[in-house]
Design an enzyme around this catalytic site. Structure first.
Site, short mmCIF file in Angstrom:
data_model
loop_
_atom_site.label_atom_id
_atom_site.label_comp_id
_atom_site.label_asym_id
_atom_site.label_seq_id
_atom_site.Cartn_x
_atom_site.Cartn_y
_atom_site.Cartn_z
N HIS A 157 5.46 -110.65 -12.01
CA HIS A 157 5.85 -109.44 -11.28
C HIS A 157 4.93 -109.03 -10.15
O HIS A 157 5.23 -108.07 -9.44
CB HIS A 157 5.97 -108.25 -12.24
CG HIS A 157 7.26 -108.22 -12.99
ND1 HIS A 157 8.36 -107.54 -12.56
CD2 HIS A 157 7.62 -108.81 -14.15
CE1 HIS A 157 9.35 -107.71 -13.41
NE2 HIS A 157 8.92 -108.47 -14.39
N LYS A 177 8.35 -93.73 -5.09
CA LYS A 177 7.86 -94.89 -5.83
C LYS A 177 6.49 -94.51 -6.34
O LYS A 177 5.97 -93.45 -5.98
CB LYS A 177 7.79 -96.11 -4.91
CG LYS A 177 7.07 -95.82 -3.58
CD LYS A 177 7.09 -96.97 -2.59
CE LYS A 177 8.42 -97.24 -1.96
NZ LYS A 177 9.04 -98.48 -2.40
N ARG A 178 5.91 -95.34 -7.22
CA ARG A 178 4.56 -95.02 -7.67
C ARG A 178 3.62 -94.90 -6.48
O ARG A 178 3.79 -95.57 -5.46
CB ARG A 178 4.06 -96.11 -8.64
CG ARG A 178 4.79 -96.07 -9.99
CD ARG A 178 4.57 -94.76 -10.71
NE ARG A 178 3.20 -94.65 -11.13
CZ ARG A 178 2.78 -94.81 -12.39
NH1 ARG A 178 3.65 -95.06 -13.36
NH2 ARG A 178 1.50 -94.69 -12.68
N LYS A 225 1.46 -99.69 -1.41
CA LYS A 225 2.76 -99.18 -0.97
C LYS A 225 2.63 -98.32 0.30
O LYS A 225 3.62 -97.97 0.93
CB LYS A 225 3.42 -98.39 -2.10
CG LYS A 225 3.81 -99.27 -3.30
CD LYS A 225 4.42 -98.45 -4.41
CE LYS A 225 4.78 -99.25 -5.65
NZ LYS A 225 6.04 -100.01 -5.53
N THR A 252 12.69 -102.60 -6.08
CA THR A 252 14.10 -102.39 -6.38
C THR A 252 14.55 -101.06 -5.82
O THR A 252 15.74 -100.84 -5.63
CB THR A 252 14.38 -102.42 -7.90
OG1 THR A 252 13.46 -101.52 -8.54
CG2 THR A 252 14.22 -103.81 -8.46
N LYS A 295 18.32 -99.79 -4.25
CA LYS A 295 19.08 -98.61 -4.67
C LYS A 295 19.48 -97.77 -3.46
O LYS A 295 20.61 -97.29 -3.37
CB LYS A 295 18.24 -97.74 -5.61
CG LYS A 295 17.85 -98.40 -6.90
CD LYS A 295 16.81 -97.54 -7.61
CE LYS A 295 16.07 -98.32 -8.68
NZ LYS A 295 14.87 -97.60 -9.13
C1 LIG Z 1 13.55 -98.11 -9.13
C2 LIG Z 1 12.46 -97.25 -9.58
C3 LIG Z 1 11.14 -97.56 -9.27
C4 LIG Z 1 10.76 -98.76 -8.43
O1 LIG Z 1 10.70 -98.38 -7.09
P1 LIG Z 1 10.00 -99.31 -6.01
O2 LIG Z 1 10.31 -98.64 -4.72
O3 LIG Z 1 10.65 -100.64 -6.12
O4 LIG Z 1 8.55 -99.33 -6.33
C5 LIG Z 1 10.14 -96.72 -9.69
N1 LIG Z 1 10.42 -95.61 -10.41
C6 LIG Z 1 11.67 -95.27 -10.72
C7 LIG Z 1 11.92 -94.02 -11.49
C8 LIG Z 1 12.74 -96.08 -10.33
O5 LIG Z 1 13.98 -95.74 -10.67
#
Ligand SMILES: *Cc1c(COP(=O)(O)O)cnc(C)c1O
Length: 799
Positions: free
Chosen positions: A378, A521-522, A527, A626, A630
């Site tokens: 990952h 995101k985190r 990032k 991901t 979305k």
């Molecule tokens: C999809 C998702 C992530 C991953 O987001 P990235 O932008 O790919 O880091 C993190 N937290 C939640 C709650 C998510 O639904």
């Protein structure tokens, strides 16, 4: 705007969302009332909103039970190959709506609750998120379970039932404050405890090599108590199982030792054993070598493998005389997928089971293990790679350490024969590393112990030289549910809804005509939320210079949790909120620019809308992402680097339909060779200099000018992620975004190209038609306007 629906349109949509027939609705109401009475033990005079939620959840759950039992019976009869997805995280979020969607019950439940004088959306909002994950890795596990059930695979998710999931984030004076996530406080209607399938898990002790074989003795035992959660497929009557283990002290825990303070103390100490499943470690992309975490990793592996082997032996196929003798056909019936290295102990534990318990010889056992296990990588960030100190292992899992040494010695012997004299290669490929103390490299263990290794996006697979099984998302959850009409209308509606939500939760006035620019995101340096900050400050300074210009108004939203021990990430949150305090209260700026910190970003909050999606990691650092998919699926445009899955998104939608900017992986590598010089950008780019000088001079932290000194220092002196190197390209690209936003036709055209190109990332992707997307193409209002609640004192309703 939307045309009103014809009756025919309505019937079509109802057939998509599920029948709301009269019998259906009547039965639902009866069952709802039955649960309120018999399960919740309440009448409508004393029932709370939460009671109504539980009554509805139980009513919906009843529809799963028959299918769940029948699916498992069917698997026993057919005895297909089983897929076991092992993961330390399952970031499931809420279950009620997903279950209604997959079982086509949403319309009928909406109607039934309405007729009972209740608002279904309000009840749905009461459900706690199952936050048993940190971010993308945990959510991927959850999306895979949905997809595997939808494909009708005999799949199982195996993990830990953490009593406390990812912490709840509060923002207090602009700082992150963590609160315990007590998600089970009111009970969990979706799980079923199975104490009859409890399994022992051993720790500590010592190894005896005897004539009859190897024995692991004098261990401490903790019991693993399984809880099963149904995983329904999309309208296919399949219901698979997610089995999560909870730690339970045995009845005799500590009572055999005479060196403890007696009975009362022994009972109190049961907590020590039960702490194993107490709490999810809140790190994303970071390895923290704590003993309790290693206990968790072994806990899920040991309990799960016992379950897998029991099920194999009890299966029609496995219970034949031949198979009972040697288990050599295990790989034909069992696939074990390791979600990162977190469950890597499955490899030595399966060896231990086959060699020490089943008495197979080493080579035969090793062949079975390799053909059964597969590993998903990952990340490439070195701080995320699991490297367990040998000493810790020796103490907690002495037999596993021996087995790993034996695996390593055979592995190195093979490498030595292939590359005679190449000592450096042996050192590089060894499972045991020696940099300040001996450590076990769990990724190396997974690679030698698996028949398949994959990365999560094409670019990532190229970087780690593995096969390309890329990430995807389930459209049932991530397509903002039940969107009517054309892309434009969707965006409008969702933004209005989201504005209302923001105004209610954040007490800020949102300009719904502004561009919703979202980075959720985190919080992590790679990032690059800091790059976003520099853009915000640049925009702010430009507006201040020329407030009368026709700016494109933006509402910039940033959200995400920082690992509690990650100081820099917490400072980044404080910087974002501090910039917000200045920008949002500047009368000159007005509603041209607003900065909002989205508190407590989680699965439920991820199901919202935006215009612009920020995917701006340094090229080569985001394995896939991901979140990017979305947003694409939901009609946002992406501003992003050529990193992770952004690369494939650009390919699918056409690069001209994304806002791609900045260094490519090759540029980053080239820069690493010559060295990254932050000061050169700072000196050359006046707007960057101004922004940095404001941060370091206390412009955003009046009264505390040094507050962001460490962040400034990091950006100027030792920024591993090269924020300044992409600043200029990022700002120029953001300018193009602002210009395009003023041309709604051109913007919408790009959005449509994106939605059309998002199919590759939706899993499973071979449904004949994605039915929700079909529903989109129908004009007009899909969701019934909310009606005013009925009068509860009406005698008809007091059933
Ligand atoms: C999809 C998702 C992530 C991953 O987001 P990235 O932008 O790919 O880091 C993190 N937290 C939640 C709650 C998510 O639904």
């Amino acid at each position: 705007m939307a045309k009103p629906l014809t009756d025919q349109d309505k019937r079509k949509q109802i057939s998509v969302r599920g029948l709301a027939g009269v019998e259906n609705v009547t039965d639902l109401k009866t069952n709802f009332n039955r649960h309120l009475h018999f399960t919740l033990v309440k009448d409508r005079n004393v029932a709370t909103k939460r009671d109504y939620y539980f009554a509805l959840a139980n009513t919906v759950r009843d529809f799963l039970v028959g299918r769940w039992i029948r699916t498992q019976q069917h698997y026993y009869e057919k005895d297909p190959k089983r897929v076991y997805y092992l993961s330390l995280e399952f970031y499931m979020g809420r279950t009620l709506q997903n279950t209604m969607v997959n079982l086509a019950l949403e319309n009928a439940c909406d109607e039934a609750t309405y007729q009972l004088g209740l608002d279904m959306e309000e009840l749905q909002d009461i459900e706690e998120d199952a936050g048993l994950g940190n971010g993308g890795l945990g959510r991927l596990a959850a999306c895979f379970l949905d997809s595997m059930a939808s494909l009708g695979l005999a799949a199982y998710g195996y993990g830990i039932r953490y009593e406390f999931g990812i912490f709840n984030q509060k923002i207090v004076d602009g700082w992150q404050v963590e609160e315990a996530d007590d998600w089970l406080r009111y009970g969990n209607p979706w799980e079923k405890a199975r104490p009859e399938y409890m399994r022992p898990v051993h720790y500590y002790g010592r190894v005896e090599h005897t004539a009859e074989g190897v024995k692991w003795v004098d261990t401490q035992v903790v019991l693993a108590l399984p809880y099963d959660t149904p995983v329904p497929g999309y309208r296919n009557n399949i219901v698979n199982t997610m089995r999560l283990w909870s730690a339970k002290a045995p009845c005799d825990f500590n009572l055999k030792d005479f060196n403890v303070g007696g009975y009362i103390q022994a009972v109190l100490d049961r907590n020590l054993a039960e702490n194993i499943s107490r709490v999810l470690y809140p790190n994303d992309n970071f390895f923290e070598g704590k003993e309790l975490r290693l206990k968790q990793e072994y806990f899920v592996v040991a309990a799960t493998l016992q379950d897998i082997i029991r099920r194999f032996k009890a299966s029609k196929f496995g219970s034949t005389e031949f198979v009972r003798l040697d288990l050599s056909t295990l790989p034909e019936k069992v696939a074990i997928q390791l979600n990162d290295t977190h469950p890597a102990l499955a490899i030595p534990e399966l060896m231990r089971t086959l060699v020490d318990i089943e008495k197979l010889d080493w080579d035969k056992a090793w062949d079975i293990v390799v053909r059964t296990c597969a590993y998903t990588n990952h990340t490439v960030l070195p701080e995320a790679l699991e490297r367990w100190p040998v000493d810790l292992f020796h103490n907690l899992l002495p037999r596993h350490l021996e087995i790993i040494y034996e695996i390593n010695s055979r592995h190195l012997e093979r490498i030595g024969k292939l590359y005679p004299g190449d000592l450096d290669r042996l050192r590089r490929m060894s499972l045991i590393e020696e940099v300040d103390g001996k450590k076990i490299n769990m990724a190396h263990l997974c690679i030698v112990g698996s028949h398949a290794v994959n990365g999560v996006a094409r670019i990532h697979s190229e970087i780690i030289k593995a096969t390309n099984k890329t990430n995807g998302i389930t459209p049932r959850r991530w397509l903002v549910m039940c969107n009517p009409g054309l892309a434009e209308v969707i965006a409008e509606e969702n933004k209005m809804k989201f504005s209302a939500y923001l105004e209610e939760h954040y007490k800020v006035k949102i300009n719904p005509n502004s561009m919703f620019d979202v980075q959720v995101k985190r919080i992590h340096e790679y990032k690059r939320q800091l790059l976003n900050c520099l853009h915000i400050i640049t925009l702010y300074n430009r507006i201040k210079k020329d407030p009368k210009k026709s700016w494109t108004p933006r509402t910039i939203m940033i959200g995400g949790k920082a690992a509690p021990g990650y100081h820099t990430a917490k400072m980044i949150i404080k910087l974002i909120t501090s910039i917000g305090d200045i920008v949002n209260n500047d009368p000159v700026v007005g509603d041209i620019l607003k900065v909002i910190y989205l508190e407590n970003y989680r699965v439920t909050l991820a199901e919202k809308a935006s215009d612009l999606s920020e995917q701006i990691s340094t090229a080569g650092t985001e394995a896939s992402g991901t979140g990017n998919m979305k947003f694409m699926l939901n009609g946002a445009l992406t501003i992003g680097t050529m990193d992770g899955a952004n690369v494939e998104m650009a390919e699918e939608a056409g690069e001209e339909n994304l806002f791609i900017f900045g260094m490519r992986v090759a540029d980053v590598e080239a820069m690493d060779k010559i060295g990254y010089d932050a000061a050169s950008y700072y000196n050359r780019l006046p707007e960057l200099k101004q922004a940095m000088d404001q941060i370091s001079g206390g412009f955003f932290s009046p009264g505390q000018p040094d507050l962001f000194g460490d962040l400034v220092n990091m950006l100027m002196q030792h920024d591993r992620f090269k924020v300044f190197a992409d600043y200029e390209a990022y700002i120029k690209t953001q300018d193009r975004v602002s210009i395009l936003y003023k041309d709604p036709k051109a913007w919408t055209k790009m959005v449509i190209h994106n939605i059309a190109g998002s199919g590759k990332f939706q899993r499973p992707h071979h449904f004949p038609v994605c039915r929700e997307i079909w529903a989109w193409s129908q004009p007009g209002e899909d969701r019934r306007p909310r009606r005013p609640p009925l009068n509860l004192s009406s005698p008809l309703l007091l059933l």
